[in-house]
Enzyme design. Structure first.
Site, mmCIF file in Angstrom:
data_model
loop_
_atom_site.group_PDB
_atom_site.id
_atom_site.type_symbol
_atom_site.label_atom_id
_atom_site.label_comp_id
_atom_site.label_asym_id
_atom_site.label_seq_id
_atom_site.Cartn_x
_atom_site.Cartn_y
_atom_site.Cartn_z
ATOM 1 N N CYS A 1 6.045 -57.607 24.768
ATOM 2 C CA CYS A 1 4.910 -57.705 25.692
ATOM 3 C C CYS A 1 5.387 -57.579 27.150
ATOM 4 O O CYS A 1 6.307 -58.297 27.561
ATOM 5 C CB CYS A 1 4.217 -59.040 25.495
ATOM 6 N N TYR B 1 4.767 -48.968 10.519
ATOM 7 C CA TYR B 1 3.730 -48.482 11.428
ATOM 8 C C TYR B 1 4.233 -47.289 12.243
ATOM 9 O O TYR B 1 3.489 -46.346 12.509
ATOM 10 C CB TYR B 1 3.177 -49.604 12.321
ATOM 11 N N ASN C 1 -17.242 -37.765 -1.882
ATOM 12 C CA ASN C 1 -15.966 -38.273 -2.399
ATOM 13 C C ASN C 1 -15.722 -37.594 -3.740
ATOM 14 O O ASN C 1 -16.587 -37.607 -4.609
ATOM 15 C CB ASN C 1 -16.066 -39.798 -2.584
ATOM 16 N N CYS D 1 4.618 -61.252 28.807
ATOM 17 C CA CYS D 1 5.285 -62.514 28.463
ATOM 18 C C CYS D 1 6.526 -62.327 27.596
ATOM 19 O O CYS D 1 7.143 -63.298 27.170
ATOM 20 C CB CYS D 1 4.296 -63.451 27.776
ATOM 21 N N ASN E 1 -10.853 -46.351 9.397
ATOM 22 C CA ASN E 1 -9.577 -45.715 9.719
ATOM 23 C C ASN E 1 -9.050 -46.167 11.077
ATOM 24 O O ASN E 1 -9.816 -46.461 11.985
ATOM 25 C CB ASN E 1 -9.730 -44.191 9.704
ATOM 26 N N HIS F 1 -11.370 -51.610 11.536
ATOM 27 C CA HIS F 1 -10.024 -52.108 11.232
ATOM 28 C C HIS F 1 -9.035 -51.901 12.376
ATOM 29 O O HIS F 1 -7.827 -51.897 12.163
ATOM 30 C CB HIS F 1 -9.495 -51.465 9.934
HETATM 31 P P1 OAD Z 1 -8.724 -45.750 0.057
HETATM 32 O O1 OAD Z 1 -7.364 -45.167 0.070
HETATM 33 O O2 OAD Z 1 -8.939 -47.035 -0.639
HETATM 34 O O3 OAD Z 1 -9.729 -44.705 -0.587
HETATM 35 C C1 OAD Z 1 -9.734 -43.372 -0.213
HETATM 36 C C2 OAD Z 1 -10.913 -42.700 -0.889
HETATM 37 O O4 OAD Z 1 -10.978 -41.366 -0.399
HETATM 38 C C3 OAD Z 1 -10.822 -42.613 -2.406
HETATM 39 O O5 OAD Z 1 -12.053 -43.042 -2.975
HETATM 40 C C4 OAD Z 1 -10.598 -41.121 -2.682
HETATM 41 O O6 OAD Z 1 -11.233 -40.678 -3.878
HETATM 42 C C5 OAD Z 1 -11.255 -40.495 -1.474
HETATM 43 N N1 OAD Z 1 -10.717 -39.179 -1.096
HETATM 44 C C6 OAD Z 1 -9.463 -38.692 -1.249
HETATM 45 N N2 OAD Z 1 -9.370 -37.460 -0.722
HETATM 46 C C7 OAD Z 1 -10.599 -37.156 -0.228
HETATM 47 C C8 OAD Z 1 -11.142 -36.024 0.435
HETATM 48 N N3 OAD Z 1 -10.412 -34.944 0.698
HETATM 49 N N4 OAD Z 1 -12.444 -36.066 0.806
HETATM 50 C C9 OAD Z 1 -13.198 -37.160 0.539
HETATM 51 N N5 OAD Z 1 -12.739 -38.241 -0.079
HETATM 52 C C10 OAD Z 1 -11.460 -38.244 -0.464
HETATM 53 O O7 OAD Z 1 -9.208 -45.795 1.585
HETATM 54 P P2 OAD Z 1 -10.308 -46.732 2.272
HETATM 55 O O8 OAD Z 1 -11.511 -46.857 1.432
HETATM 56 O O9 OAD Z 1 -10.455 -46.253 3.662
HETATM 57 O O10 OAD Z 1 -7.428 -51.506 5.268
HETATM 58 O O11 OAD Z 1 -9.542 -48.113 2.291
HETATM 59 C C11 OAD Z 1 -10.126 -49.185 2.921
HETATM 60 C C12 OAD Z 1 -9.083 -50.050 3.554
HETATM 61 O O12 OAD Z 1 -8.063 -50.394 2.600
HETATM 62 C C13 OAD Z 1 -8.293 -49.399 4.674
HETATM 63 O O13 OAD Z 1 -8.982 -49.397 5.897
HETATM 64 C C14 OAD Z 1 -7.063 -50.228 4.722
HETATM 65 C C15 OAD Z 1 -6.765 -50.317 3.250
HETATM 66 O O14 OAD Z 1 -6.006 -51.388 2.842
HETATM 67 C C16 OAD Z 1 -6.581 -52.218 5.967
HETATM 68 O O15 OAD Z 1 -5.456 -51.839 6.203
HETATM 69 C C17 OAD Z 1 -7.154 -53.512 6.452
HETATM 70 ZN ZN ZN Z 2 2.235 -61.421 25.932
#
Ligand code: OAD
Ligand code: ZN
Length: 251
Positions: free
Chosen positions: A147, A67, A213, A150, A102, A119
């Site tokens: 923390c 992170y 996309n 605590c 995001n 998220h």
């Molecule tokens: P992904 O990484 O799964 O998908 C990213 C998408 O962005 C893909 O479909 C790409 O084709 C598209 N992409 C790439 N570059 C781009 C650009 N310049 N313009 C537009 N689109 C573009 O990301 P998320 O769908 O956000 O969750 O993933 C969902 C969740 O999966 C995240 O929030 C995270 C991850 O695991 C957690 O951590 C809980």
């Molecule tokens: Zn605490």
């Protein structure tokens, strides 16, 4: 491509309740790595070792190192024209809210006010024991951080695999999906549940889905308009043209 931009502008400007649903792709041109795809984080890292409550229990330092690394990248990232265009559309009173998966805070950095973070945020921490929640301005020097109330371990205030989404955010997102008549779906692979239900709920409620996309996704077949272009590039064109439309209306 110009015709496509004009068509999207038409639906944006005639919408009654415009909502945007965004994923990692909207921040790709800001230099923030996406999760899936050839350069995605999940190609290099295993989600189960870094983004689950079990992983954190097993090795909090390793999770925090990851992170911290991402916080460093994000802290240097600047919003791109897609973030700015959405912020501008909100200022113009056209876009009602952004529902984002995001955690990077780039929509807010661009000036968007009404952002629903499904998220969580990498810029917040919460205690693993008590109810302490705090903001973080920069990557923590000492990890894992403790923390202040605590002295237990703090964790990033983000949603990990196997965890429920924050309830208030989820209800707001569903209610916006039901209210909207046009939804911009930008830069998401549309595979992570339950977030990926949001565009489906909108579509089932007769909203027009506009997907931006470069790749096809499971959302593409419900899209009324599909724009196969990078979001930053597309929105920099779009916002210039919207400016012209709005000024010509005012004159
Ligand atoms: P992904 O990484 O799964 O998908 C990213 C998408 O962005 C893909 O479909 C790409 O084709 C598209 N992409 C790439 N570059 C781009 C650009 N310049 N313009 C537009 N689109 C573009 O990301 P998320 O769908 O956000 O969750 O993933 C969902 C969740 O999966 C995240 O929030 C995270 C991850 O695991 C957690 O951590 C809980
Ligand atoms: Zn605490």
């Amino acid at each position: 491509m110009d015709e496509l931009v004009e068509m999207v502008i038409k639906y944006i400007l005639t919408s009654k309740h415009l909502v945007a649903f965004t994923g990692a792709g909207v921040s790709a041109e800001s230099g923030v790595p996406t999760f899936r795809g050839s350069n995605g984080l999940w190609k290099r890292f295993k989600p189960e070792e870094l983004a689950t409550p079990e992983a954190f229990r097993m090795d909090p330092l390793r999770v925090w190192e990851w992170y911290k690394w991402r916080m460093k990248i994000i802290s240097h990232a600047k919003p791109n024209p897609a973030h700015y265009a959405l912020a501008k559309l909100e200022k113009l009173g056209i876009l009602k809210c952004i529902i984002t998966q995001n955690v990077d805070g780039l929509h807010q950095k661009a000036g968007s006010q009404n952002v629903i973070e499904l998220h969580g945020s990498i810029w917040r921490v919460k205690c693993t024991r008590c109810n302490y929640k705090g903001k973080v301005e920069k990557p923590p020097e000492k990890i894992p951080p403790k923390c202040p109330k605590c002295n237990s371990l703090l964790r990033p205030d983000v949603v990990w695999f196997g965890e429920p989404l924050p309830q208030r955010e989820w209800s707001k997102a569903v209610s916006e999906a039901l209210k909207c008549d046009v939804m911009l779906v930008i830069g998401t692979s549309g595979v992570v549940m339950p977030a990926a239900l949001i565009p489906r709920i909108a579509w089932e409620n007769r909203a027009k889905i506009i997907e931006i996309n470069p790749e096809d996704t499971p959302i593409s077949h419900i899209a009324y308009i599909k724009v196969s272009e990078a979001a930053g590039k597309f929105f920099s064109n779009l916002i210039n043209l919207i400016d012209k439309h709005v000024t010509s209306k005012q004159n």
